[in-house]
Design an enzyme around this catalytic site. Structure first.
Site, short mmCIF file in Angstrom:
data_model
loop_
_atom_site.label_atom_id
_atom_site.label_comp_id
_atom_site.label_asym_id
_atom_site.label_seq_id
_atom_site.Cartn_x
_atom_site.Cartn_y
_atom_site.Cartn_z
N ARG A 208 66.88 41.40 90.01
CA ARG A 208 67.95 40.50 90.71
C ARG A 208 67.97 40.92 92.33
O ARG A 208 68.33 41.99 92.46
CB ARG A 208 69.26 40.19 90.39
CG ARG A 208 70.13 39.52 91.05
CD ARG A 208 71.37 39.13 90.48
NE ARG A 208 71.36 38.17 89.63
CZ ARG A 208 72.11 37.09 89.13
NH1 ARG A 208 73.50 37.27 89.59
NH2 ARG A 208 72.08 36.33 88.34
N HIS B 264 65.69 30.77 90.19
CA HIS B 264 66.57 31.23 89.42
C HIS B 264 65.90 30.82 88.08
O HIS B 264 66.46 29.96 87.26
CB HIS B 264 68.05 30.95 89.32
CG HIS B 264 68.88 31.55 88.48
ND1 HIS B 264 68.65 32.93 87.78
CD2 HIS B 264 70.37 31.70 88.57
CE1 HIS B 264 69.64 33.46 87.37
NE2 HIS B 264 70.74 32.64 87.65
N GLN C 159 67.79 30.74 84.47
CA GLN C 159 68.80 29.82 84.33
C GLN C 159 68.20 28.40 84.08
O GLN C 159 68.85 27.97 83.14
CB GLN C 159 69.61 29.79 85.74
CG GLN C 159 70.99 28.85 85.54
CD GLN C 159 71.88 29.51 84.46
OE1 GLN C 159 72.37 30.61 85.00
NE2 GLN C 159 72.22 28.67 83.87
N ASP D 135 76.13 23.93 91.90
CA ASP D 135 76.41 25.20 91.79
C ASP D 135 77.00 25.60 93.23
O ASP D 135 77.65 24.74 93.94
CB ASP D 135 74.83 25.64 92.17
CG ASP D 135 74.79 27.31 92.24
OD1 ASP D 135 75.60 28.05 91.95
OD2 ASP D 135 73.55 27.57 92.61
N CYS E 238 75.79 26.77 86.60
CA CYS E 238 75.37 28.03 86.12
C CYS E 238 76.49 28.97 86.11
O CYS E 238 76.21 30.16 85.59
CB CYS E 238 74.10 28.25 86.95
SG CYS E 238 74.51 28.80 88.61
N ARG F 133 71.84 31.43 78.15
CA ARG F 133 70.84 32.55 78.69
C ARG F 133 70.49 33.75 77.62
O ARG F 133 69.38 34.16 77.82
CB ARG F 133 71.88 33.13 79.90
CG ARG F 133 72.28 32.34 80.96
CD ARG F 133 71.18 31.72 81.89
NE ARG F 133 70.37 32.89 82.46
CZ ARG F 133 70.89 33.62 83.46
NH1 ARG F 133 71.91 33.42 84.18
NH2 ARG F 133 70.21 34.49 83.99
#
Ligand code: CP
Ligand code: NVA
Length: 302
Positions: free
Chosen positions: A101, A128, A131, A218, A257, A285
């Site tokens: 990340r 991402h 996700q 988001d 998310c 996830r």
């Protein structure tokens, strides 16, 4: 050697396979007979905060028989300027897979190139992917399929989430509308590569949501953009709230998310009304990423 670096670089058939596999793993949680990561150590190399991604990967690695090794970039020499390619060449000789990340997409790609181990993008400024794959699983569970659906994303069109959704739409063919202020549309080089007639952009959030069966949002300020009050101010009319959802399809779902900022990108009542879906999305996830790692471990030539 298989990596998961972006939705952009994925084959559509692999996206569908990942979703199918996650469904199986979810059904069989706690009853697994194969442990494809047995004897392996997978490193999580994180330069940004995380709750869901970190926990789902750490738990997933253990459930597949492996051991996670969490490395915050602040605690290793990377944080003092050791190049990513040197970090990659060291970790590649010691661990079996890496989950990264960070900020720059190029860092994840460079790590994959130099490490020689399966590398997974756990969020960059551009994408991402884990996700989005988990979200496709959630759509499958809640609506049966994403085919012929109208999906909307309301918020920062420049963000990693919006951009990964664009690639998912291009690969899988569903209709996607991004509702975002003009100044927050994806960059020109991205739009040039995307070139997808089923992906449309509007600065009118109501137009994006009209008839949509899936409404995504988001945070307005992604990690690394904290304190950008001028950027945040542009999103005032982009909150996903009950008024905005009035013209959505009658049986719509709302995805986020997480983490969510109630009263900003989503209203408290909409978040709570759709909490069942949103927290299922978070749980997914785990199942999705177990499938991704199991596939990579299987394909790895040791
Ligand atoms: N959605 C998501 O990636 O959450 P975290 O930042 O908590 O990992
Ligand atoms: N766009 C958000 C996603 C967080 C999971 C960010 O990058 O901060």
């Amino acid at each position: 050697m298989e990596h998961l670096l972006s939705i952009e670089a994925m084959y559509p058939q692999n996206m569908v396979k990942y979703v199918d596999h996650a469904v199986t793993l979810k059904t069989r949680r706690g009853k697994h007979e194969e442990f494809p990561l047995q004897g392996q150590v997978w490193a999580l190399l994180f330069s940004k905060s995380s709750t869901r991604t970190r926990v789902s990967f750490e738990v997933g690695i253990r459930e597949l028989g492996g051991s996670p090794l969490f490395l915050s970039s602040n605690d290793i020499q990377l944080g003092r300027g050791e190049p990513i390619r040197d970090t990659a060449r060291v970790l590649g000789r010691m661990v079996h897979g890496a989950i990264i990340r960070t900020f720059a997409q190029s860092d994840v790609e460079e790590f994959a190139e130099y490490s020689g181990i399966p590398t997974i993008n756990a969020l960059t400024d551009d994408e991402h992917p884990c996700q989005i794959l988990a979200d496709l699983l959630t759509i499958r569970e809640k609506l049966g399929s994403w085919e012929d659906r109208k999906i909307a994303f309301v918020g920062d069109g420049y963000s990693n989430m919006a951009r990964s959704w664009c690639w998912a739409a291009k690969h899988l063919g569903f209709s996607l509308t991004i509702g975002s202020p003009d100044a927050c549309q994806p960059p020109a080089d991205f739009l040039g590569r995307l070139d997808a007639s089923n992906v449309t952009f509007t600065s009118n959030p109501a137009e994006a949501v009209a008839g949509a069966e899936v409404i995504n949002t988001d945070v307005w300020l992604s990690m690394g953009q904290e304190g950008q009050a001028d950027k945040e101010a542009r999103f005032k009319s982009y909150q996903v709230n009950s008024a905005l959802l009035e013209d959505a399809a009658p049986k719509h779902i709302v995805l986020h998310c997480l983490p969510a900022y109630r009263g900003k990108e989503i209203s408290e009542d909409v978040l709570e009304e759709h909490a069942d879906t949103i927290f299922q999305q978070a749980e997914n996830r785990l199942h999705m990423q177990k499938g991704i790692m199991a596939r990579m471990a299987k394909h790895r030539v040791l």
